[in-house]
Write a protein that holds these residues in place. Structure first.
Motif, PDB file in Angstrom:
ATOM      1  N   LYS A 117     -88.274 -32.581  61.410  1.00 61.55           N
ATOM      2  CA  LYS A 117     -87.814 -32.722  60.018  1.00 61.55           C
ATOM      3  C   LYS A 117     -88.651 -33.803  59.337  1.00 61.55           C
ATOM      4  O   LYS A 117     -88.565 -34.979  59.713  1.00 61.55           O
ATOM      5  CB  LYS A 117     -86.344 -33.150  59.973  1.00 61.55           C
ATOM      6  CG  LYS A 117     -85.383 -32.230  60.738  1.00 61.55           C
ATOM      7  CD  LYS A 117     -85.080 -30.960  59.992  1.00 61.55           C
ATOM      8  CE  LYS A 117     -83.960 -30.188  60.681  1.00 61.55           C
ATOM      9  NZ  LYS A 117     -83.842 -28.821  60.145  1.00 61.55           N
TER      10      LYS A 117
ATOM     11  N   SER B 217     -86.906 -37.753  50.197  1.00 66.66           N
ATOM     12  CA  SER B 217     -86.179 -36.635  49.612  1.00 66.66           C
ATOM     13  C   SER B 217     -84.893 -36.428  50.420  1.00 66.66           C
ATOM     14  O   SER B 217     -84.783 -36.877  51.548  1.00 66.66           O
ATOM     15  CB  SER B 217     -87.013 -35.353  49.698  1.00 66.66           C
ATOM     16  OG  SER B 217     -88.299 -35.573  49.183  1.00 66.66           O
ATOM     17  N   GLU B 218     -83.977 -35.731  49.826  1.00 67.90           N
ATOM     18  CA  GLU B 218     -82.730 -35.480  50.552  1.00 67.90           C
ATOM     19  C   GLU B 218     -82.896 -34.409  51.615  1.00 67.90           C
ATOM     20  O   GLU B 218     -82.315 -34.481  52.683  1.00 67.90           O
ATOM     21  CB  GLU B 218     -81.638 -35.066  49.563  1.00 67.90           C
ATOM     22  CG  GLU B 218     -81.181 -36.239  48.700  1.00 67.90           C
ATOM     23  CD  GLU B 218     -80.028 -35.870  47.792  1.00 67.90           C
ATOM     24  OE1 GLU B 218     -79.580 -34.708  47.850  1.00 67.90           O
ATOM     25  OE2 GLU B 218     -79.583 -36.734  47.025  1.00 67.90           O
ATOM     26  N   LEU B 219     -83.681 -33.387  51.293  1.00 67.69           N
ATOM     27  CA  LEU B 219     -83.899 -32.288  52.241  1.00 67.69           C
ATOM     28  C   LEU B 219     -85.272 -32.417  52.886  1.00 67.69           C
ATOM     29  O   LEU B 219     -86.254 -32.752  52.222  1.00 67.69           O
ATOM     30  CB  LEU B 219     -83.849 -30.940  51.508  1.00 67.69           C
ATOM     31  CG  LEU B 219     -82.490 -30.325  51.220  1.00 67.69           C
ATOM     32  CD1 LEU B 219     -82.677 -29.021  50.434  1.00 67.69           C
ATOM     33  CD2 LEU B 219     -81.721 -30.045  52.508  1.00 67.69           C
TER      34      LEU B 219
ATOM     35  N   ARG C  20     -91.050 -27.353  43.271  1.00 67.82           N
ATOM     36  CA  ARG C  20     -90.168 -27.516  44.416  1.00 67.82           C
ATOM     37  C   ARG C  20     -90.760 -26.756  45.609  1.00 67.82           C
ATOM     38  O   ARG C  20     -91.289 -25.647  45.436  1.00 67.82           O
ATOM     39  CB  ARG C  20     -88.788 -26.957  44.039  1.00 67.82           C
ATOM     40  CG  ARG C  20     -87.679 -27.183  45.044  1.00 67.82           C
ATOM     41  CD  ARG C  20     -86.325 -26.688  44.480  1.00 67.82           C
ATOM     42  NE  ARG C  20     -86.391 -25.332  43.954  1.00 67.82           N
ATOM     43  CZ  ARG C  20     -86.400 -24.227  44.713  1.00 67.82           C
ATOM     44  NH1 ARG C  20     -86.343 -24.307  46.025  1.00 67.82           N
ATOM     45  NH2 ARG C  20     -86.457 -23.036  44.148  1.00 67.82           N
TER      46      ARG C  20
ATOM     47  N   ASP D 145     -92.333 -40.306  52.214  1.00 64.76           N
ATOM     48  CA  ASP D 145     -92.163 -41.747  52.131  1.00 64.76           C
ATOM     49  C   ASP D 145     -93.368 -42.233  51.322  1.00 64.76           C
ATOM     50  O   ASP D 145     -94.425 -42.521  51.878  1.00 64.76           O
ATOM     51  CB  ASP D 145     -92.136 -42.372  53.531  1.00 64.76           C
ATOM     52  CG  ASP D 145     -91.944 -43.881  53.477  1.00 64.76           C
ATOM     53  OD1 ASP D 145     -91.498 -44.390  52.431  1.00 64.76           O
ATOM     54  OD2 ASP D 145     -92.261 -44.563  54.474  1.00 64.76           O
TER      55      ASP D 145
ATOM     56  N   PHE E  42     -90.110 -35.868  55.883  1.00 63.36           N
ATOM     57  CA  PHE E  42     -89.679 -36.323  54.548  1.00 63.36           C
ATOM     58  C   PHE E  42     -90.792 -37.125  53.888  1.00 63.36           C
ATOM     59  O   PHE E  42     -91.598 -37.767  54.567  1.00 63.36           O
ATOM     60  CB  PHE E  42     -88.449 -37.238  54.688  1.00 63.36           C
ATOM     61  CG  PHE E  42     -87.254 -36.595  55.312  1.00 63.36           C
ATOM     62  CD1 PHE E  42     -86.275 -35.995  54.520  1.00 63.36           C
ATOM     63  CD2 PHE E  42     -87.092 -36.580  56.691  1.00 63.36           C
ATOM     64  CE1 PHE E  42     -85.155 -35.401  55.093  1.00 63.36           C
ATOM     65  CE2 PHE E  42     -85.973 -35.984  57.281  1.00 63.36           C
ATOM     66  CZ  PHE E  42     -85.006 -35.391  56.477  1.00 63.36           C
TER      67      PHE E  42
ATOM     68  N   GLN F 144     -86.610 -26.747  53.121  1.00 61.27           N
ATOM     69  CA  GLN F 144     -86.818 -26.198  51.787  1.00 61.27           C
ATOM     70  C   GLN F 144     -87.722 -24.971  51.810  1.00 61.27           C
ATOM     71  O   GLN F 144     -87.677 -24.148  50.908  1.00 61.27           O
ATOM     72  CB  GLN F 144     -87.466 -27.254  50.879  1.00 61.27           C
ATOM     73  CG  GLN F 144     -86.622 -28.523  50.727  1.00 61.27           C
ATOM     74  CD  GLN F 144     -87.354 -29.596  49.936  1.00 61.27           C
ATOM     75  OE1 GLN F 144     -87.591 -29.453  48.746  1.00 61.27           O
ATOM     76  NE2 GLN F 144     -87.730 -30.669  50.602  1.00 61.27           N
TER      77      GLN F 144
END
Lengths: 120, 120
Positions: A29, A2-4, A83, A33, A31, A9
């Motif tokens: 951070k 994801s970008e963020l 989201r 995968d 993300f 978020q």
């Protein structure tokens, strides 16, 4: 990925382990995968343990805690096709943590965290 | 109680959890209380977890780790009737940690750590 990051978020910005607004915290951070969560993290010299060359065990536990908890939250949103951070908010807390320290973690190397959910 | 904390007698002054010289660390100070080790510790606001009112779980694990490990080292010196830090030096590392988070730990309250050694 994801970008963020998951943590960028969600609503929790102050947490010592992963809060984006906690400038004295670890700021993990995480993300996506695939079905796993990955994070890359770089220690500062004051994060050392018994030797200055190795990462502190408590810091390692903190990284695992925040990375894994954020994965659990991200997975819960994903399973509802929502989201992260959208209403109604989903929040979890860590009930227990169990870390085995298999070998020293060199403090100068980039730390890669990788987590996946095992449903019992 | 002894006059000096375990951590102020040993050789490890840099550790993030308990090093006296690590001014960005937690600086746990552990003392004998009979056969137990006790420590009092006060959090700073940036040590928060999922809420700003509660202590971060990774910090809790760090406190338990450094307090308990220093007790193990102190006990090893005591069993040899030697001063902590005297030669030959005794050093241990944590092999694993298992923490259950039973309820939130209010960040503004003084934290008391109490540990004892259970020999299997």
């Amino acid at each position: 990925m994801s970008e963020l990051a998951f943590q960028d978020q969600g609503a929790v910005k102050h947490c010592h382990g992963c809060g984006a607004d906690n400038d004295r915290g670890l700021q993990v951070k995480s993300f996506w995968d695939g079905d796993e969560a990955v994070a890359s993290w770089r220690a500062q010299p004051h994060h050392c343990g018994g030797t200055k060359d190795n990462l502190n065990g408590g810091i390692i536990a903190s990284l695992i805690d925040c990375h894994s908890l954020n994965l659990a939250i991200a997975q819960a949103y994903r399973s509802e096709q929502r989201r992260i951070g959208s209403a109604p908010r989903i929040g979890y807390v860590t009930a227990s943590i169990n870390v085995s320290y298999l070998k020293p973690a060199p403090i100068r190397e980039l730390i890669e965290l990788r987590a996946r959910i095992n449903v019992a």
